[in-house]
Design an enzyme around this catalytic site. Structure first.
Site, PDB file in Angstrom:
ATOM      1  N   ARG A  85      58.492 113.582 -34.925  1.00 35.10           N
ATOM      2  CA  ARG A  85      58.395 112.609 -33.831  1.00 35.10           C
ATOM      3  C   ARG A  85      58.884 113.404 -32.635  1.00 35.10           C
ATOM      4  O   ARG A  85      60.015 113.882 -32.623  1.00 35.10           O
ATOM      5  CB  ARG A  85      59.268 111.381 -34.119  1.00 35.10           C
ATOM      6  CG  ARG A  85      59.520 110.463 -32.902  1.00 35.10           C
ATOM      7  CD  ARG A  85      58.222 109.823 -32.405  1.00 35.10           C
ATOM      8  NE  ARG A  85      58.470 108.739 -31.439  1.00 35.10           N
ATOM      9  CZ  ARG A  85      58.554 108.901 -30.120  1.00 35.10           C
ATOM     10  NH1 ARG A  85      58.439 110.113 -29.572  1.00 35.10           N
ATOM     11  NH2 ARG A  85      58.759 107.864 -29.339  1.00 35.10           N
ATOM     12  N   HIS A  93      62.296 113.080 -27.335  1.00 37.59           N
ATOM     13  CA  HIS A  93      62.145 111.977 -26.382  1.00 37.59           C
ATOM     14  C   HIS A  93      63.468 111.261 -26.160  1.00 37.59           C
ATOM     15  O   HIS A  93      64.462 111.548 -26.827  1.00 37.59           O
ATOM     16  CB  HIS A  93      61.119 110.977 -26.911  1.00 37.59           C
ATOM     17  CG  HIS A  93      61.605 110.202 -28.110  1.00 37.59           C
ATOM     18  ND1 HIS A  93      61.652 110.729 -29.376  1.00 37.59           N
ATOM     19  CD2 HIS A  93      62.101 108.934 -28.231  1.00 37.59           C
ATOM     20  CE1 HIS A  93      62.146 109.837 -30.226  1.00 37.59           C
ATOM     21  NE2 HIS A  93      62.434 108.739 -29.556  1.00 37.59           N
ATOM     22  N   HIS A 120      64.834 107.051 -24.534  1.00 33.97           N
ATOM     23  CA  HIS A 120      64.371 105.728 -24.098  1.00 33.97           C
ATOM     24  C   HIS A 120      65.568 104.893 -23.698  1.00 33.97           C
ATOM     25  O   HIS A 120      66.720 105.260 -23.958  1.00 33.97           O
ATOM     26  CB  HIS A 120      63.561 105.037 -25.192  1.00 33.97           C
ATOM     27  CG  HIS A 120      64.080 105.288 -26.569  1.00 33.97           C
ATOM     28  ND1 HIS A 120      65.239 104.726 -27.039  1.00 33.97           N
ATOM     29  CD2 HIS A 120      63.613 106.092 -27.575  1.00 33.97           C
ATOM     30  CE1 HIS A 120      65.449 105.143 -28.272  1.00 33.97           C
ATOM     31  NE2 HIS A 120      64.492 105.974 -28.630  1.00 33.97           N
ATOM     32  N   GLU A 179      68.851 102.845 -30.313  1.00 28.47           N
ATOM     33  CA  GLU A 179      67.981 102.950 -31.494  1.00 28.47           C
ATOM     34  C   GLU A 179      68.817 103.052 -32.759  1.00 28.47           C
ATOM     35  O   GLU A 179      69.634 103.944 -32.893  1.00 28.47           O
ATOM     36  CB  GLU A 179      67.093 104.196 -31.361  1.00 28.47           C
ATOM     37  CG  GLU A 179      66.340 104.580 -32.635  1.00 28.47           C
ATOM     38  CD  GLU A 179      65.487 105.837 -32.437  1.00 28.47           C
ATOM     39  OE1 GLU A 179      64.888 105.987 -31.356  1.00 28.47           O
ATOM     40  OE2 GLU A 179      65.437 106.670 -33.361  1.00 28.47           O
ATOM     41  N   HIS A 205      66.599 112.866 -28.341  1.00 30.87           N
ATOM     42  CA  HIS A 205      66.697 113.166 -29.772  1.00 30.87           C
ATOM     43  C   HIS A 205      65.359 113.616 -30.341  1.00 30.87           C
ATOM     44  O   HIS A 205      64.316 113.471 -29.697  1.00 30.87           O
ATOM     45  CB  HIS A 205      67.229 111.954 -30.541  1.00 30.87           C
ATOM     46  CG  HIS A 205      66.560 110.651 -30.195  1.00 30.87           C
ATOM     47  ND1 HIS A 205      66.931 109.908 -29.108  1.00 30.87           N
ATOM     48  CD2 HIS A 205      65.544 109.972 -30.790  1.00 30.87           C
ATOM     49  CE1 HIS A 205      66.180 108.810 -29.058  1.00 30.87           C
ATOM     50  NE2 HIS A 205      65.331 108.827 -30.057  1.00 30.87           N
ATOM     51  N   GLU A 230      57.384 101.198 -28.426  1.00 29.67           N
ATOM     52  CA  GLU A 230      57.376 102.575 -28.912  1.00 29.67           C
ATOM     53  C   GLU A 230      56.401 103.443 -28.102  1.00 29.67           C
ATOM     54  O   GLU A 230      56.528 104.657 -28.061  1.00 29.67           O
ATOM     55  CB  GLU A 230      56.998 102.541 -30.397  1.00 29.67           C
ATOM     56  CG  GLU A 230      56.732 103.854 -31.071  1.00 29.67           C
ATOM     57  CD  GLU A 230      57.954 104.754 -31.140  1.00 29.67           C
ATOM     58  OE1 GLU A 230      59.075 104.265 -30.975  1.00 29.67           O
ATOM     59  OE2 GLU A 230      57.769 105.962 -31.348  1.00 29.67           O
TER      60      GLU A 230
HETATM   61 MN    MN Z   1      63.770 107.261 -30.365  1.00 30.33          MN
END
Ligand code: MN
Ligand code: MN
Length: 481
Positions: A189, A192, A194, A198, A237, A259
């Site tokens: 993944r 990124h 946000h 999380e 992360h 997402e």
């Molecule tokens: Mn994340």
């Protein structure tokens, strides 16, 4: 070519058919006509019958003699009624009906309801028996409290997929949103960050995670099935699946989270002048020739070192004081009469300041006891089994929802609820709260710790019922013999 009105209508209506005939009869080149020879045309003409609209004479009372079709009372003779459904059985218990092996489940409970001869999708009815033939105790309005992840659009890439539930699909879920994500072997993944916190639960497989905080302290760890991580809002992360891939559930403490709207490192690079990139990193512009032009999101990666410490970079600021991972898989569950419970919140997982959770196992027939949460809404996710929840809302509303593996549930703060295992395998679910501590109030414990006469005068219960109340929280009560 000018055709009479009637034949031109046929020509246009059956143009596709005529085109096929065109091939079949191989019209000589240069004849300049679209129509096949007259004989073939006559044989293949399909007359139009009926009319697009009827006449106005159908409005109002029908003429004498045109009576309605007689209806037959077949309700109790319906072949798909299950035990307890017919009107001669007692519906008082309001148990959940098992429609799984019924071809055409019916909205009937005792003397309530009727058969459904109209359009319906029995597959939904089999999965939602307490919606179709609801308990007689259900009443009034309760917010929609179920979202199957199977109805979420799955975003797929060459290395994995993700699907999400947020306020767009479950409008009451304002405090939390969830994502179910799969990364293939060694897939990433993308790096990124946000603006929501999380919290994650690993459903299967294992992953390597990394992050840094605002002071430049870093973090690296491997997590596997049953483990957690928590990345505070705004901190960057990465996640990489290990050799067997990984699937995890993410919970964000913002119901509007999407997402699809995270800050991705590739997007920032591709939306920054290369002159600025060169200056920022002190390298020539051509160093950025190969930077991806579009985001990678979920993509295949290079297998990481076997040992997580071999991959870790030494930060001059040291490591994060409270780890962003928690090895919940190694926590012994508390065994209770009807199953087991693991609670994890900021008391033990110190970094997880905004999310608290319980992993609850409910044996067949057993039940997560009647309770509510005084400090948060509850976002829950079913990992296995089949269950029902009745949400009680003030002043007099109740609605029962059915859940299976892969379903999300959502209960508002203070709303009373239970979770009953209505299947024949263990129910395993996550109860997630947006709170630093996991708190629930047990109905049974409340009654046990209140002067008995007060409870007796209110509920008119016998003394032996009152004396049998447990003064300790039960969490999950056993099936009745
Ligand atoms: Mn994340
Ligand atoms: Mn709960």
């Amino acid at each position: 070519m000018q055709l009479p009105m009637s034949s031109s209508r046929y020509v246009y209506q059956y143009l596709p058919l005529l085109c096929l005939l065109d091939l079949a009869f191989s019209i000589p080149a240069g004849t300049g006509t679209l129509t096949p020879p007259p004989s073939a045309y006559a044989t293949h003409t399909i007359p139009v019958s009926g009319a697009l609209t009827a006449t106005a004479s159908l409005a109002g009372p029908l003429p004498p003699g045109a009576s309605a079709e007689p209806t037959q009372n077949t309700i109790n003779a319906h072949p798909d009624l299950v035990p307890g459904q017919a009107s001669n059985s007692s519906a008082d218990a309001s148990q959940s009906f098992d429609f799984l092996n019924v071809t055409d489940p019916q909205p009937i409970r005792g003397d309530m309801g009727s058969n459904d001869p109209g359009p319906h999708d029995s597959a939904y009815d089999r999965q939602n028996p307490d919606t179709l033939a609801r308990p007689t105790t259900d009443e009034g309005d309760v917010q929609q409290a179920k979202w199957p992840m199977g109805l979420s659009s799955t975003r797929m890439t060459g290395a994995g997929w993700a699907r999400q539930q947020n306020v767009d699909v479950l409008p009451a879920a304002k405090q939390m949103a969830g994502v179910d994500m799969r990364l293939g072997p060694d897939a990433y993944r993308e790096l990124h960050w946000h603006s929501a916190n999380e919290w994650a639960y690993v459903l299967n497989g294992s992953a390597r995670i990394s992050a840094i905080d605002a002071q430049g302290r870093n973090f690296n760890d491997d997590v596997s099935e049953g483990d957690l991580w928590y990345f505070p809002s705004g901190l960057p992360h990465s996640i990489q699946a290990l050799e067997n891939g990984v699937e995890f559930l993410l919970v964000f403490d913002d119901g509007a989270f999407s997402e699809d709207d995270t800050f991705l490192i590739t997007e920032w690079f591709s939306h920054t002048p290369r002159e600025v990139l060169a200056k920022n990193f002190g390298v020539p512009i051509k160093a950025f020739d190969e930077v991806p032009k579009e985001q990678l999101y979920i993509f295949n990666g290079t297998p990481p070192a076997v040992n997580v410490s071999a991959d870790a970079v030494q930060s001059p600021e040291g490591t994060i004081p409270e780890p962003f991972s928690f090895h919940l898989s190694r926590q012994e569950p508390m065994v209770v009469p009807g199953g087991s419970v693991k609670v994890v919140d900021s008391g033990t997982f110190k970094a997880s300041t905004s999310i608290a959770a319980a992993v609850v196992t409910i044996k067949p027939g057993a039940m997560r006891e009647m309770h509510w949460h005084p400090n948060s809404d509850e976002w829950n996710f079913f990992i296995s089994g089949r269950a029902r929840i009745t949400v009680f809302d003030a002043p007099q509303s109740a609605r029962t929802f059915d859940y299976a593996a892969g379903d999300v549930g959502y209960i508002l703060v203070d709303q009373g609820h239970y979770i009953e295992n209505i299947g024949d395998e263990d129910v395993v679910l996550l109860e997630v709260l947006k709170a630093p501590q996991f708190e629930d109030v047990s109905l049974g414990q409340w009654m046990a710790l209140t002067p008995p006469q007060v409870v007796k005068d209110t509920l008119h219960l016998d003394n032996d019922v009152l004396s049998g109340l447990s003064r300790e929280k039960q969490y999950v009560v056993a099936a009745q013999p």
